[in-house]
Write an enzyme that holds these catalytic residues in place. Structure first.
Site, PDB file in Angstrom:
ATOM      1  N   THR A  13       3.518   3.497   0.496  1.00 53.35           N
ATOM      2  CA  THR A  13       3.536   2.229  -0.216  1.00 53.35           C
ATOM      3  C   THR A  13       3.528   1.078   0.776  1.00 53.35           C
ATOM      4  O   THR A  13       3.786   1.252   1.970  1.00 53.35           O
ATOM      5  CB  THR A  13       4.778   2.116  -1.116  1.00 53.35           C
TER       6      THR A  13
ATOM      7  N   HIS B  66      10.796  18.813  17.578  1.00 53.86           N
ATOM      8  CA  HIS B  66      11.021  18.219  16.263  1.00 53.86           C
ATOM      9  C   HIS B  66      10.392  18.998  15.112  1.00 53.86           C
ATOM     10  O   HIS B  66      10.537  18.598  13.952  1.00 53.86           O
ATOM     11  CB  HIS B  66      10.471  16.783  16.251  1.00 53.86           C
TER      12      HIS B  66
ATOM     13  N   GLY C 200       5.882   8.987   4.435  1.00 53.60           N
ATOM     14  CA  GLY C 200       7.050   8.708   5.247  1.00 53.60           C
ATOM     15  C   GLY C 200       8.264   9.524   4.849  1.00 53.60           C
ATOM     16  O   GLY C 200       8.989  10.052   5.694  1.00 53.60           O
TER      17      GLY C 200
ATOM     18  N   ARG D  99      15.729  18.437  11.324  1.00 54.17           N
ATOM     19  CA  ARG D  99      16.242  17.116  10.937  1.00 54.17           C
ATOM     20  C   ARG D  99      15.929  16.786   9.473  1.00 54.17           C
ATOM     21  O   ARG D  99      15.850  15.609   9.099  1.00 54.17           O
ATOM     22  CB  ARG D  99      15.687  16.013  11.854  1.00 54.17           C
TER      23      ARG D  99
ATOM     24  N   GLU E 216       3.697   2.068   9.684  1.00 48.24           N
ATOM     25  CA  GLU E 216       3.298   3.243  10.471  1.00 48.24           C
ATOM     26  C   GLU E 216       1.845   3.291  10.928  1.00 48.24           C
ATOM     27  O   GLU E 216       1.531   3.930  11.928  1.00 48.24           O
ATOM     28  CB  GLU E 216       3.572   4.529   9.664  1.00 48.24           C
TER      29      GLU E 216
ATOM     30  N   ASP F 103       5.145  -3.716  -4.226  1.00 42.04           N
ATOM     31  CA  ASP F 103       5.748  -5.024  -4.493  1.00 42.04           C
ATOM     32  C   ASP F 103       4.912  -6.102  -3.825  1.00 42.04           C
ATOM     33  O   ASP F 103       4.123  -5.825  -2.920  1.00 42.04           O
ATOM     34  CB  ASP F 103       7.191  -5.079  -3.991  1.00 42.04           C
TER      35      ASP F 103
ATOM     36  N   ARG G 116       9.322  12.952  -0.559  1.00 38.13           N
ATOM     37  CA  ARG G 116       8.011  12.708  -1.163  1.00 38.13           C
ATOM     38  C   ARG G 116       7.031  13.799  -0.748  1.00 38.13           C
ATOM     39  O   ARG G 116       6.183  14.216  -1.537  1.00 38.13           O
ATOM     40  CB  ARG G 116       7.495  11.327  -0.763  1.00 38.13           C
TER      41      ARG G 116
ATOM     42  N   VAL H  16       0.029   8.625   3.383  1.00 35.95           N
ATOM     43  CA  VAL H  16       0.071   8.183   1.987  1.00 35.95           C
ATOM     44  C   VAL H  16       1.447   7.577   1.735  1.00 35.95           C
ATOM     45  O   VAL H  16       2.472   8.172   2.054  1.00 35.95           O
ATOM     46  CB  VAL H  16      -0.212   9.344   1.007  1.00 35.95           C
TER      47      VAL H  16
END
Length: 236
Positions: free
Chosen positions: A91, A5, A21, A44, A182, A205, A25, A89
């Site tokens: 959200t 990978h 993730g 990928r 995660e 949120d 980003r 790092v």
């Protein structure tokens, strides 16, 4: 040597890595905050970069969404590429009413509905906790930057669209600060392989109130969190 990978060459990654993730980003972090940046993997489209921050070599790479994806990349980065410090790092969604949108949560521990760590631990419960030296470094950096932080447990969910919203009541009762997808898996891999891991997330949120950040607010808060985390990373 390349893994199934990751197609980076040996030595391509620094010992310390930021681990968002979203691969885009990761690209944003590399291009915005690092110098002398080189893209080192793209299998990928899970992009990875290495550069320098204030003279120290730092890498950043996407993990994908969820524990299975993050666990694969974390395992290969630690086992095959010698990464020693992995800092997620990203959200999260807040649960507790005293956690506010735009707060930064540093995950001291990670609860989960995933069985991944039981598979590692002979079907017993494993305490998925952060490395203290990483946690302490980021807390110290947050104080220096004047960043509003909360330190405590998060919940790493297997499902984004939960069929059991009453579980949020249980989480709040148990003092869980936020929900992401995660950290528990990342902590388990790090413990298994003798590496260090930490999860740092901004509240984008609020699950209870429905309050959300705007795209501009989210980007500003995210930038502040990245700078705070990078300033901690160069002390490791």
């Amino acid at each position: 040597m390349a893994t199934p990978h990751i197609n980076a060459v040996p030595g391509a990654f620094a010992e310390t890595m930021l681990f968002p993730g979203d691969p885009l980003r990761a690209k944003y972090i590399a291009e915005t905050f690092l110098e002398n940046v080189e893209q080192v993997t793209d299998v990928r489209n899970m992009l990875g970069f290495t550069g320098t921050y204030k003279g120290k070599r730092i890498s950043v790479m996407g993990s994908g969404m969820g524990i299975p994806s993050a666990s694969i990349y974390a395992y290969e980065l630690i086992k095959e590429y010698g990464v020693k410090n992995l800092i997620r790092v990203g959200t999260c969604g807040a649960i507790s009413t005293d956690v506010k949108v735009r707060d930064v949560i540093i995950a001291m521990g990670a609860c989960t509905d995933s069985k991944v760590n039981r598979l590692r631990f002979k079907d017993h419960d494993f305490a998925a906790i952060a490395d203290y030296s990483l946690l302490s470094a980021v807390v110290d950096s947050a104080k220096e930057h004047g960043t509003q932080i909360r330190v405590g447990n998060v919940f790493s969910a297997d499902l984004f669209y939960t069929p059991d919203p009453q579980m949020f009541d249980v989480m709040e009762k148990m003092g869980v600060l936020g929900v992401e997808m995660e950290a528990a898996g990342l902590y388990g891999v790090a413990h298994e392989l003798g590496a260090k891991a930490l999860c740092v997330v901004t509240v984008s949120d609020h699950i209870r109130t429905g309050e959300k950040t705007t795209s501009d607010e989210r980007q500003t808060t995210f930038n502040d969190m990245i700078i705070m985390t990078l300033d901690a990373a160069i002390t490791l």
